[in-house]
Design an enzyme around this catalytic site. Structure first.
Site, short mmCIF file in Angstrom:
data_model
loop_
_atom_site.label_atom_id
_atom_site.label_comp_id
_atom_site.label_asym_id
_atom_site.label_seq_id
_atom_site.Cartn_x
_atom_site.Cartn_y
_atom_site.Cartn_z
N HIS A 101 0.67 -1.09 -0.15
CA HIS A 101 0.09 -0.08 0.06
C HIS A 101 0.96 1.29 0.14
CE1 HIS A 101 0.60 1.02 4.44
NE2 HIS A 101 0.43 -0.36 4.58
N ASP A 103 -0.54 4.38 0.81
CA ASP A 103 -0.81 5.35 1.70
C ASP A 103 -0.05 5.08 3.04
OD1 ASP A 103 -2.40 3.08 2.08
OD2 ASP A 103 -3.60 4.36 3.86
N ASP A 134 6.59 1.32 6.14
CA ASP A 134 5.23 1.01 6.04
C ASP A 134 4.44 1.66 5.45
OD1 ASP A 134 2.82 -0.29 6.71
OD2 ASP A 134 2.55 0.36 8.80
N GLU A 169 -4.98 1.59 2.95
CA GLU A 169 -4.80 0.32 4.24
C GLU A 169 -4.97 1.19 5.42
OE1 GLU A 169 -3.10 -2.21 6.87
OE2 GLU A 169 -2.31 -0.58 6.05
N GLU A 170 -4.00 2.03 5.67
CA GLU A 170 -3.93 2.63 6.88
C GLU A 170 -5.25 3.31 7.32
OE1 GLU A 170 -1.72 1.96 8.47
OE2 GLU A 170 0.24 1.90 7.56
N HIS A 434 3.99 3.25 12.29
CA HIS A 434 2.86 4.39 12.81
C HIS A 434 3.43 5.30 13.96
CE1 HIS A 434 -0.75 1.02 11.74
NE2 HIS A 434 0.25 1.25 10.92
#
Length: 465
Positions: A101, A103, A134, A169-170, A434
């Site tokens: 992903h 995003d 990520d 996704e996030e 994150h």
């Protein structure tokens, strides 16, 4: 050296030689603040999708490269743009679907970052920046692996490849299931590689074989029709904060283990993992004790957990001598692999309603959940992936459970039940996905890209799959 060994060595050398270009591409992607959450500029997500599509087109192997979105079920909205690139298999070769992903998470408090979050910065063997690990590293790993294969065998190979780079996704993958349904023919594959996980450590690769599910919801706790003076009525009238503290405390026992009837645990062996390692990887200070019971990894991989991730209440700055009429919290529960997230949520709601103190009114909203996943490790694709990792890293891979969740994997299983699913990634325990100062370990990235290139080479040589 056999012809097969010679070709594999050539692919490995091409992958190694392509690392600088891959890192340059990653740096360009990290500079794009592609946050798909409400309140952020969706044009940046579109710009990120366009950059990823350009990378896919630049490989020269795909018959089609498109940017698409899908409807969000139950709304009038559409999801964020994803990139879908396809080339069909020929001569009995399998098709592999490569997922990542583009995003990223919001940056949070920017003052906690040592360097600007969207300015890629190399320091002490790591590349810092939001999305560096990520999951824009996953995007570039796919592209770099394809480049390495074509460098050796040319563009006219027989392996079928689909590239699916999601854009939300996030933010919860709200249109993911619809996207799969809308594009099922283009996405159907024998093997699906989900490059959105991690490794045992910076040196040791891993195949993720289990994921916890998740159940997330907002809970409003109300005890009064309006705010009242705490001196005039305190001691006789329950305020919402008191009710919230008492209610939330029932979710855990004195050891910090989950104390909600109906939340299941999975019984499975876990590797050795010390408290010292936990403290190092999680940033747990010496004076703070771990919570839960059983082996540390069983608590993270195989048991449920409950976290209050947000709260709306009067701030310290705005505190006054007032009884609060209501408090709102966000509860995020991780669900043991094997239990349906909907069943776990039902158990949580029943527990909270049963334990609401003083007759407090409870309102549940924004309910969202995704099921966990257990990988079938008996297939040939897992064997090929392990062999490729062993060769690339020089260390045998381990089977890894993950305490986090990738809910859309259950959607992939439902839509493509015959596919073998491999969950991999280039993160290590210090990537801080994150969190502020997210980073990518450069050697892990190099090994991961080489491993994927070797996997593609193996699959291009495989017939009768």
């Amino acid at each position: 050296m056999s012809l097969e060994q010679s070709r594999a060595e050539a692919v490995r050398a091409a992958a190694e030689a392509g690392i600088p270009a891959a890192l340059a591409d990653l740096g360009k992607l990290v500079r794009i603040p592609s946050i798909a959450f409400p309140g952020f500029d969706p044009a940046e997500v579109r710009r990120s999708a366009e950059a990823v599509a350009a990378l896919a087109e630049g490989t020269g192997v795909f018959e089609s490269v498109v940017i698409r979105d899908a409807a969000i079920p139950g709304t009038d909205e559409r999801g964020m743009p994803a990139v879908l690139a396809t080339r069909p298999a020929r001569n009995g070769r399998p098709t592999i679907l490569l997922y990542a992903h583009h995003d990223v998470q919001p940056v949070g408090d920017e003052s906690l970052w040592d360097t600007p979050p969207f300015e890629p910065t190399v320091r002490d063997g790591r590349l810092y920046g939001r999305g560096s690990a990520d999951d824009k590293a996953g995007v570039v790993s796919h592209v770099g692996a394809i480049r390495a294969l074509t460098e050796v065998v040319g563009h006219d190979f027989d392996l079928g490849i689909s590239l699916f780079i999601e854009g939300e996704e996030e933010a919860g993958s709200r249109s993911f299931a619809q996207f799969l349904s809308d594009n099922a023919d283009a996405l159907r594959a024998d093997v699906i590689v989900v490059a959105d996980s991690g490794n045992w450590d910076a040196r040791t690769p891993a195949v993720t074989v289990s994921l916890r599910g998740n159940a997330r919801f907002t809970l409003r706790i109300r005890t009064l029709d309006h705010a009242s003076h705490s001196g005039m009525f305190g001691g006789a009238v329950p305020d919402a904060m008191m009710a919230a503290v008492k209610l939330l405390s029932t979710l855990w026992d004195d050891d910090g283990a989950v104390a909600v009837a109906g939340l299941a645990e999975r019984d499975a062996e876990t590797p050795a993992y010390t408290e010292e390692t936990l403290r190092d990887e999680a940033g747990l200070p010496a004076g703070v004790s771990p919570i839960g019971r059983g082996s540390i990894l069983s608590r993270i991989w195989n048991k449920p957990s409950i976290t209050v991730t947000g709260i709306d209440a009067p701030s310290v700055r705005n505190a006054s001598n007032t009884l609060s009429p209501e408090v709102t919290v966000v509860i995020s529960a991780r669900v043991a692999p094997g239990q349906a997230a909907a069943d776990a949520y039902a158990a949580l709601e029943a527990h909270l309603r049963e334990h609401a103190p003083f007759g407090a009114e409870l309102e549940f909203s924004d309910v969202d959940f995704g099921d966990g996943f257990l990988v079938d490790t008996s297939g040939w694709a897992v064997e090929d992936a392990r062999a490729a990792m062993d060769e690339a890293y020089g260390v045998a891979p381990v089977d890894l459970g993950v305490g986090g969740s990738i809910p859309f994997v259950a959607d992939l299983v439902r839509e493509f039940p015959a596919a073998q699913i491999l969950i991999t990634g280039v993160e290590d325990p210090h990537s801080r996905a994150h969190s502020p100062n997210e980073s990518l370990h450069l050697e892990t990235f190099r090994h991961g890209l080489v491993a994927e290139a070797l996997l593609l080479e193996r699959l291009d040589a495989r017939t009768g799959a």
